[in-house]
Design a protein around this motif. Structure first.
Motif: not given
Length: 233
Positions: A99, A103, A147, A150, A154, A194, A198, A206-207, A210
């Motif tokens: 995840e 993100a 979730h 998001v 990706s 988050i 994004v 974002a990483r 998350m």
């Protein structure tokens, strides 16, 4: 190896070798049983197992077909693994890695409709949390929707399918039942952070957001488990 397992592997091999392609209809039962060298009973059992796995689809009155082999369908059995009670530490670590990367990719690829879906999920969470007795089912639905949005954002369907498979609907419901009273607003705020990263198209942030969010949830659940164990003594 059982005969049923042999049928499963033989049909999988036919698909992998190109003898059967997505959307193809399986040969007649008698013909396929002869080709594979098994009884029709063993063939039926193997076909039923492949239907459960999402590799084949039985159409009433029209035979059995190879599915489109969509990763989301093929990875569905992971959902059971994610919900099995017990130590979830390793599974949560895998989910966090997936995840977190999703993100980062979403910050580069997420579309406006996907962002709108994530925003709607956050709004649903906020409305539910202000209730005197928040509905855990509603919180789970909103959590999953966020979730998934998001993950879909990706742009990698296999990554999104893996994340969805590890979502653990029942495990999430238990988590929300345990934590909404002490951490519901915190989780909602982390989701907001988050989405902000994004929409700002900042993959590193974002990483980070998350990963921090998922680590925080893990810590909260671990702390609750320890307190419960101590209280049971």
């Amino acid at each position: 190896m059982s005969r049923t397992q042999g049928v499963v592997e033989d049909i999988q091999r036919l698909i992998l070798d190109g003898g059967l392609r997505p959307g193809d209809r399986l040969p007649a039962e008698k013909e396929l049983a002869v080709e594979l060298g098994v009884s029709r009973g063993s063939l039926r059992e193997g076909v039923r197992a492949l239907v459960v796995l999402g590799i084949l689809e039985a159409r009433h009155g029209d035979g059995t077909y190879v599915t489109d082999l969509n990763p989301a369908t093929l990875l569905t059995p992971l959902q059971f693994v994610a919900d099995v009670p017990g130590d979830r530490t390793e599974l949560q670590a895998v989910r966090r890695m997936l995840e977190t990367e999703a993100a980062g990719l979403a910050a580069l690829r997420m579309t406006d409709p996907q962002i709108a879906r994530a925003r709607a999920a956050l709004d649903d969470t906020t409305r539910t949390l202000v209730d005197a007795a928040p509905d855990p089912q509603a919180l789970v639905r909103a959590d999953l929707t966020f979730h998934r949005a998001v993950a879909d954002g990706s742009g990698n369907s296999v990554l999104a399918a893996l994340i969805d498979g590890l979502a653990g609907t029942h495990a999430r419901r238990r988590a929300w039942e345990e934590l909404h009273d002490v951490a519901g607003e915190r989780v909602a705020a982390e989701h907001e952070a988050i989405l902000a990263a994004v929409t700002a198209r900042d993959p590193d942030r974002a990483r980070l957001r998350m990963a921090t969010h998922l680590l925080g949830v893990e810590d909260l659940l671990a702390g609750r488990a320890v307190r419960a164990a101590v209280g049971a003594r």
